[in-house]
Design a protein around this motif. Sequence first.
Motif, PDB file in Angstrom:
ATOM      1  N   THR A  91      18.022  -9.861 -72.145  1.00 36.05           N
ATOM      2  CA  THR A  91      16.781 -10.559 -71.795  1.00 36.05           C
ATOM      3  C   THR A  91      15.548  -9.834 -72.310  1.00 36.05           C
ATOM      4  OG1 THR A  91      17.812 -11.491 -69.817  1.00 36.05           O
ATOM      5  CG2 THR A  91      15.409 -11.472 -69.888  1.00 36.05           C
ATOM      6  N   GLU A  92      15.507  -8.516 -72.129  1.00 34.04           N
ATOM      7  CA  GLU A  92      14.328  -7.770 -72.568  1.00 34.04           C
ATOM      8  C   GLU A  92      14.213  -7.754 -74.092  1.00 34.04           C
ATOM      9  OE1 GLU A  92      16.107  -3.319 -71.834  1.00 34.04           O
ATOM     10  OE2 GLU A  92      16.206  -4.838 -70.274  1.00 34.04           O
ATOM     11  N   GLN A  93      15.345  -7.741 -74.774  1.00 30.29           N
ATOM     12  CA  GLN A  93      15.316  -7.794 -76.236  1.00 30.29           C
ATOM     13  C   GLN A  93      14.829  -9.156 -76.708  1.00 30.29           C
ATOM     14  OE1 GLN A  93      18.961  -5.863 -78.110  1.00 30.29           O
ATOM     15  NE2 GLN A  93      19.562  -5.830 -75.937  1.00 30.29           N
ATOM     16  N   GLN A  94      15.326 -10.217 -76.094  1.00 28.08           N
ATOM     17  CA  GLN A  94      14.869 -11.562 -76.451  1.00 28.08           C
ATOM     18  C   GLN A  94      13.366 -11.712 -76.247  1.00 28.08           C
ATOM     19  OE1 GLN A  94      17.536 -14.015 -74.008  1.00 28.08           O
ATOM     20  NE2 GLN A  94      18.184 -15.014 -75.886  1.00 28.08           N
ATOM     21  N   ARG A  95      12.865 -11.161 -75.136  1.00 27.22           N
ATOM     22  CA  ARG A  95      11.440 -11.286 -74.845  1.00 27.22           C
ATOM     23  C   ARG A  95      10.600 -10.637 -75.936  1.00 27.22           C
ATOM     24  NH1 ARG A  95      11.222  -8.238 -70.728  1.00 27.22           N
ATOM     25  NH2 ARG A  95      10.132  -6.491 -71.708  1.00 27.22           N
ATOM     26  N   LEU A  96      10.966  -9.416 -76.306  1.00 23.98           N
ATOM     27  CA  LEU A  96      10.191  -8.690 -77.316  1.00 23.98           C
ATOM     28  C   LEU A  96      10.313  -9.343 -78.688  1.00 23.98           C
ATOM     29  CD1 LEU A  96      10.999  -5.032 -76.204  1.00 23.98           C
ATOM     30  CD2 LEU A  96       8.858  -6.280 -75.888  1.00 23.98           C
ATOM     31  N   SER A  98      10.873 -12.555 -79.219  1.00 19.05           N
ATOM     32  CA  SER A  98      10.116 -13.794 -79.151  1.00 19.05           C
ATOM     33  C   SER A  98       8.623 -13.538 -79.366  1.00 19.05           C
ATOM     34  CB  SER A  98      10.349 -14.478 -77.800  1.00 19.05           C
ATOM     35  OG  SER A  98       9.574 -15.653 -77.673  1.00 19.05           O
ATOM     36  N   GLU A  99       8.129 -12.448 -78.799  1.00 23.08           N
ATOM     37  CA  GLU A  99       6.719 -12.088 -78.985  1.00 23.08           C
ATOM     38  C   GLU A  99       6.385 -11.843 -80.448  1.00 23.08           C
ATOM     39  OE1 GLU A  99       6.177  -8.717 -76.479  1.00 23.08           O
ATOM     40  OE2 GLU A  99       6.179  -9.890 -74.612  1.00 23.08           O
ATOM     41  N   THR A 104      16.180 -16.317 -82.092  1.00 18.70           N
ATOM     42  CA  THR A 104      17.442 -15.755 -81.603  1.00 18.70           C
ATOM     43  C   THR A 104      18.406 -16.865 -81.202  1.00 18.70           C
ATOM     44  OG1 THR A 104      16.708 -15.570 -79.293  1.00 18.70           O
ATOM     45  CG2 THR A 104      16.278 -13.689 -80.743  1.00 18.70           C
TER      46      THR A 104
END
Length: 255
Positions: A91-96, A98-99, A104
């Motif tokens: 989740t944290e990797q996807q968030r960063l 996406s920013e 993904t």
Amino acid sequence: MTVYFIGAGPGAADLITVRGARVLGNCRTCVYAGSLVPQEMLELCPDGANLVDTARMPLDAIIDVITTADAARHDVARLHSGDLSLYSAMTEQQRLLSERGVVTEIVPGVPAFAAAAAALGSELTVPGVGQSLLITRVSTLSTDMPPGETLPELAAAGVTLALHLAAHRAQEIVGALAPHYGADCPTATVAFASRADEQVVRCPLAALPDALAAASITKTAVIFVGRVLEPQGVHTITDSYLYSAARMSKLRNHP
């Protein structure tokens, strides 16, 4: 370009899904957890692929590697053990990502608890005995458990438990679970499920700390706790309705 989060499965190199293997074979960069992903799986990567082991890399460095590869027009395979839906830090990797405008996609994998159940030769949902499985862990060096999800609170439900990342806390597990499950409740621990060094330890709940210590199991294990683990014949087990004569008759009469 796309970053594919791929579930690499529980340990055996041939337990990656067909889709996962296909995608991995098309990615020019593979970012993988070297402590958990088998080296044989990397042979599925294309010749000349950039292979990056993230075992000792902080999150920001991992994201930098992925975004650099994406900017170079590489599809990226981000390999995680098991399945991405459980304890993967995806989740944290996807968030960063996406920013940063990086696309993904998730390719699911075989979860560790499923491989562990296969090693036991057991179905974890037995009619008339237990029809629920609660997957959880204990607080470790990773993030603390949130309010309401401590082991004693979860144990109050009395359903079959699958404990991840918990083998080194066996004494704590016994203290939390024994009041709800009983000291004689069967447990089954599978370490390194599906790998050549797989270990299976079965014992009553009260004996868990000594049994795991004797087997030198401290990590990479799934601990199951519940009455569904008792040998056949201990319970009066009701056969599943799914394949029963009564259901077949009903289907014939109501096509």
